[in-house]
Design a protein around this motif. Structure first.
Motif, PDB file in Angstrom:
ATOM      1  N   PHE A 272       0.842  -1.185   0.000  1.00  0.00           N
ATOM      2  CA  PHE A 272       0.000   0.000   0.000  1.00  0.00           C
ATOM      3  C   PHE A 272       0.878   1.235   0.000  1.00  0.00           C
ATOM      4  O   PHE A 272       1.806   1.358   0.803  1.00  0.00           O
ATOM      5  CB  PHE A 272      -0.904   0.034   1.232  1.00  0.00           C
ATOM      6  CG  PHE A 272      -2.219  -0.677   1.058  1.00  0.00           C
ATOM      7  CD1 PHE A 272      -3.219  -0.126   0.282  1.00  0.00           C
ATOM      8  CD2 PHE A 272      -2.446  -1.892   1.677  1.00  0.00           C
ATOM      9  CE1 PHE A 272      -4.427  -0.776   0.120  1.00  0.00           C
ATOM     10  CE2 PHE A 272      -3.654  -2.553   1.525  1.00  0.00           C
ATOM     11  CZ  PHE A 272      -4.647  -1.990   0.732  1.00  0.00           C
ATOM     12  N   SER A 273       0.606   2.151  -0.913  1.00  0.00           N
ATOM     13  CA  SER A 273       1.283   3.442  -0.903  1.00  0.00           C
ATOM     14  C   SER A 273       0.574   4.346   0.105  1.00  0.00           C
ATOM     15  O   SER A 273      -0.556   4.056   0.532  1.00  0.00           O
ATOM     16  CB  SER A 273       1.230   4.059  -2.302  1.00  0.00           C
ATOM     17  OG  SER A 273       1.898   5.292  -2.326  1.00  0.00           O
TER      18      SER A 273
ATOM     19  N   VAL B 182      -6.848   1.961  -7.235  1.00  0.00           N
ATOM     20  CA  VAL B 182      -7.166   3.169  -6.473  1.00  0.00           C
ATOM     21  C   VAL B 182      -8.595   3.066  -5.971  1.00  0.00           C
ATOM     22  O   VAL B 182      -9.497   2.626  -6.706  1.00  0.00           O
ATOM     23  CB  VAL B 182      -7.001   4.426  -7.353  1.00  0.00           C
ATOM     24  CG1 VAL B 182      -7.308   5.683  -6.549  1.00  0.00           C
ATOM     25  CG2 VAL B 182      -5.605   4.491  -7.933  1.00  0.00           C
ATOM     26  N   SER B 183      -8.813   3.464  -4.724  1.00  0.00           N
ATOM     27  CA  SER B 183     -10.150   3.374  -4.150  1.00  0.00           C
ATOM     28  C   SER B 183     -10.415   4.552  -3.224  1.00  0.00           C
ATOM     29  O   SER B 183      -9.506   5.049  -2.549  1.00  0.00           O
ATOM     30  CB  SER B 183     -10.314   2.069  -3.369  1.00  0.00           C
ATOM     31  OG  SER B 183     -11.598   1.986  -2.778  1.00  0.00           O
TER      32      SER B 183
ATOM     33  N   ILE C  70      -4.175   3.791  -2.386  1.00  0.00           N
ATOM     34  CA  ILE C  70      -3.461   3.302  -3.565  1.00  0.00           C
ATOM     35  C   ILE C  70      -2.707   2.024  -3.206  1.00  0.00           C
ATOM     36  O   ILE C  70      -1.900   2.019  -2.274  1.00  0.00           O
ATOM     37  CB  ILE C  70      -2.466   4.354  -4.098  1.00  0.00           C
ATOM     38  CG1 ILE C  70      -3.191   5.670  -4.401  1.00  0.00           C
ATOM     39  CG2 ILE C  70      -1.757   3.843  -5.345  1.00  0.00           C
ATOM     40  CD1 ILE C  70      -2.259   6.794  -4.827  1.00  0.00           C
ATOM     41  N   HIS C  71      -2.992   0.959  -3.928  1.00  0.00           N
ATOM     42  CA  HIS C  71      -2.291  -0.309  -3.733  1.00  0.00           C
ATOM     43  C   HIS C  71      -1.449  -0.581  -4.978  1.00  0.00           C
ATOM     44  O   HIS C  71      -1.970  -0.613  -6.095  1.00  0.00           O
ATOM     45  CB  HIS C  71      -3.286  -1.449  -3.512  1.00  0.00           C
ATOM     46  CG  HIS C  71      -2.665  -2.693  -2.964  1.00  0.00           C
ATOM     47  ND1 HIS C  71      -2.601  -3.876  -3.664  1.00  0.00           N
ATOM     48  CD2 HIS C  71      -2.085  -2.946  -1.767  1.00  0.00           C
ATOM     49  CE1 HIS C  71      -2.010  -4.802  -2.931  1.00  0.00           C
ATOM     50  NE2 HIS C  71      -1.683  -4.266  -1.777  1.00  0.00           N
ATOM     51  N   THR C  72      -0.143  -0.756  -4.810  1.00  0.00           N
ATOM     52  CA  THR C  72       0.772  -0.891  -5.949  1.00  0.00           C
ATOM     53  C   THR C  72       1.342  -2.298  -6.027  1.00  0.00           C
ATOM     54  O   THR C  72       1.549  -2.957  -5.016  1.00  0.00           O
ATOM     55  CB  THR C  72       1.921   0.117  -5.831  1.00  0.00           C
ATOM     56  OG1 THR C  72       2.589  -0.067  -4.570  1.00  0.00           O
ATOM     57  CG2 THR C  72       1.406   1.539  -5.906  1.00  0.00           C
ATOM     58  N   ARG C  73       1.618  -2.768  -7.267  1.00  0.00           N
ATOM     59  CA  ARG C  73       2.153  -4.106  -7.503  1.00  0.00           C
ATOM     60  C   ARG C  73       3.095  -4.108  -8.702  1.00  0.00           C
ATOM     61  O   ARG C  73       2.881  -3.353  -9.667  1.00  0.00           O
ATOM     62  CB  ARG C  73       1.030  -5.104  -7.816  1.00  0.00           C
ATOM     63  CG  ARG C  73       0.339  -5.675  -6.626  1.00  0.00           C
ATOM     64  CD  ARG C  73      -1.132  -5.742  -6.854  1.00  0.00           C
ATOM     65  NE  ARG C  73      -1.659  -4.398  -6.966  1.00  0.00           N
ATOM     66  CZ  ARG C  73      -2.947  -4.115  -7.078  1.00  0.00           C
ATOM     67  NH1 ARG C  73      -3.818  -5.072  -7.097  1.00  0.00           N
ATOM     68  NH2 ARG C  73      -3.359  -2.870  -7.189  1.00  0.00           N
ATOM     69  N   VAL C  74       4.102  -4.950  -8.606  1.00  0.00           N
ATOM     70  CA  VAL C  74       4.964  -5.251  -9.747  1.00  0.00           C
ATOM     71  C   VAL C  74       4.995  -6.763  -9.888  1.00  0.00           C
ATOM     72  O   VAL C  74       5.202  -7.468  -8.895  1.00  0.00           O
ATOM     73  CB  VAL C  74       6.395  -4.721  -9.544  1.00  0.00           C
ATOM     74  CG1 VAL C  74       7.271  -5.094 -10.734  1.00  0.00           C
ATOM     75  CG2 VAL C  74       6.391  -3.222  -9.354  1.00  0.00           C
ATOM     76  N   TYR C  75       4.763  -7.269 -11.099  1.00  0.00           N
ATOM     77  CA  TYR C  75       4.841  -8.716 -11.247  1.00  0.00           C
ATOM     78  C   TYR C  75       5.885  -9.082 -12.296  1.00  0.00           C
ATOM     79  O   TYR C  75       6.095  -8.368 -13.274  1.00  0.00           O
ATOM     80  CB  TYR C  75       3.460  -9.312 -11.563  1.00  0.00           C
ATOM     81  CG  TYR C  75       3.143  -9.585 -13.009  1.00  0.00           C
ATOM     82  CD1 TYR C  75       3.469 -10.813 -13.584  1.00  0.00           C
ATOM     83  CD2 TYR C  75       2.499  -8.634 -13.790  1.00  0.00           C
ATOM     84  CE1 TYR C  75       3.164 -11.079 -14.911  1.00  0.00           C
ATOM     85  CE2 TYR C  75       2.182  -8.898 -15.113  1.00  0.00           C
ATOM     86  CZ  TYR C  75       2.519 -10.124 -15.671  1.00  0.00           C
ATOM     87  OH  TYR C  75       2.214 -10.376 -16.974  1.00  0.00           O
TER      88      TYR C  75
END
Length: 514
Positions: A98-99, A144-145, A122-127
């Motif tokens: 979470f940012s 984003v919510s 804001i929840h961020t991810r890298v895959y």
């Protein structure tokens, strides 16, 4: 985490000397807010007066905790790098975080709006994945919510739409997740339950998954870069004379970006919250766990790791019951073919009766026989299991698994006495092989393999055994510190690697040369 090193602090003065120093400490303070007394927690520098000896003791404790913390960071980064380097085409690795919330802004605003601004979560991810050419590729995502909930159910409201996109590739069967370890978000039983429940119900192609937690206070990662880029881009947009009034306007900024950004609604978060089973399985000691591994089986169980060492395995019986209940809701009452068979059913038995001591005798069509205690339809408690191939087990059962102390005899004449965990040798035990030329082993086991401290039994004489060993093992091989003696009189004490002397050590040859 070196066992051969000790911390030392040099001081030329008297240990009884007094001194004054400062430490950061969280304390409670009372304040009056609107004529009401309230207690707040604040962190401040606190003066400490002590003797030199007391300071040394405190310093030793701090150093020990710091070394453990630094080793945790090292272990996390090492495992992550090794996974990236060896990632298979059928695996994906995701880093998530979470940012910090972003506050929506207007280009021009009146003073009163300063206290009424709404933030965005804001929840961020890298895959990471590997393509057909063997090249490592990555893709960045963010959700984003306007719902600011960061608890475990909110995590899966943010995660599910991204997994749908990632797992469009049907040959992916293994999912690895890396995150930090806050108890409200990731390192808790609700998140573990929703993680496994989501994979079983919605992504049935995934047969294996792991979740690795970092230490607190870890260094920055790629997710921080994603969050920073999104916020800076949004701020620039506002400076150019535009407003950001809701999540949709924020997401619209990135429609041409390489980062895929989507909106998570309030309803999505509420739906995930309603999916949480009640009650939940307890995961004792989860704060000391750094990795959890799950593999699709009839039983719902997880393996827990502390750094790189296996810790224990737990069955999630309440989650299993919840999943079975969910499946059975979709199956009509007269259609039993789709109901999952967890263990044996009564229709499988040829013979079933209890004696006066409440022990049960079972005779299965497969040729197995069991005499002992039952809990509902599970072998549970003391019992004896005998197969038609000649295998014999006497000891404790737990929910149809070999667990606790027991003795197992194999048809070839070898046997083992010691501890079991869910059907495998785990803990301390002794293995006696059928062939005399093979050494006995007494020591620690993990998942059926010699691992930890152990020895080839000293009762073996050199007429049948070429070498005796006393020391550490890893994955069925002599590894770490150990001492060995050969039948010709040669001795060695020192470091071993893959069952061979390797590193510092002392050897005494049969002619007494050192």
């Amino acid at each position: 985490m070196c066992l051969s090193k000790r911390d030392s602090v040099k001081h030329n003065g008297d240990n009884r000397d007094s001194l004054l120093y400062f430490i950061w400490k969280t304390v409670q303070e009372d304040k009056i807010v609107r004529d009401e007394k309230k207690t707040f927690k604040i962190t401040k520098k606190v003066p400490i007066s002590s003797s030199v000896k007391e300071l040394k003791i405190t310093l030793f404790e701090v150093i020990r905790a710091m070394k453990k913390h630094l080793y945790g960071i090292y272990s996390y980064n090492k495992l992550k790098k090794e996974l990236k380097d060896n990632l298979r085409e059928s695996e994906i690795m995701i880093q998530i975080d979470f940012s910090e919330n972003y506050t929506m802004k207007y280009t021009n605003e009146i003073q009163s709006t300063h206290f009424a601004k709404k933030p965005l979560s804001i929840h961020t991810r890298v895959y990471y994945s590997r393509n057909g050419n063997g090249d490592l590729k990555l893709k960045s995502f963010a959700t984003v919510s306007e719902n600011l909930d960061h608890q475990a159910h909110a995590v899966w409201a943010h995660m599910k739409p991204i997994l749908i996109t990632i797992l469009e590739n049907k040959h992916i069967d293994t999912l690895h997740i890396y995150s930090d370890g806050p108890t409200s978000q990731y390192r808790n039983r609700t998140n573990v339950t929703l993680w496994i429940q989501t994979l079983i119900n919605h992504f049935q192609q995934v047969t294996k998954s792991s979740w690795t937690f970092s230490e607190s206070g870890h260094s920055k990662g790629p997710m921080d870069g994603i969050g920073g880029y999104l916020k800076i881009t949004a701020d620039r947009h506002v400076l150019l004379g535009n407003d950001i009034r809701n999540a949709s306007e924020f997401v619209y900024l990135f429609k041409e970006s390489s980062i895929e950004v989507t909106v998570i609604s309030e309803e999505d978060v509420i739906e995930e919250r309603n999916r949480v089973p009640n009650p939940l399985d307890a995961i004792l000691g989860i704060m000391d766990i750094t990795k959890i591994f799950w593999q699709k089986e009839l039983e719902v169980s997880i393996q827990l790791y502390r750094y790189e060492q296996f810790h224990k395995e737990l069955k999630l019986s309440k989650l299993l019951a919840f999943l079975i209940k969910s499946i059975n809701k979709k199956v009509s009452s007269d259609d039993t073919s789709k109901k999952p068979k967890i263990r044996y059913q009564k229709s499988e038995k040829i013979e079933f009766h209890k004696d006066r001591n409440q022990n049960t005798h079972l005779h299965f069509k497969t040729g197995f026989t069991y005499d002992g205690r039952l809990l509902e339809t599970n072998l549970h408690g003391k019992g004896v299991l005998h197969s038609n191939t000649g295998l014999l087990y006497r000891g404790n059962f737990f929910n149809s698994f070999l667990k606790g102390n027991g003795i197992i005899n194999w048809p070839n004449g070898s046997w083992y006495q010691g501890n079991f965990e869910y059907g495998m040798r785990n803990g301390y035990g002794t293995y006696v092989p059928a062939k005399k030329e093979d050494p006995l082993y007494s020591g620690n086991w993990i998942n059926g393999k010699r691992h930890g401290f152990g020895q080839t039994d000293r009762n073996n004489d050199f007429n049948t055994v070429e070498m005796k060993y006393y020391g550490y093992w890893s994955n069925n091989k002599m590894h770490g510190w150990g001492s060995a003696q050969w039948s010709n009189g040669t001795q060695y004490g020192g470091q071993w690697k893959n069952s061979k002397p390797d590193g510092e050590g002392t050897a005494v040859w049969s002619d007494n040369d050192v």
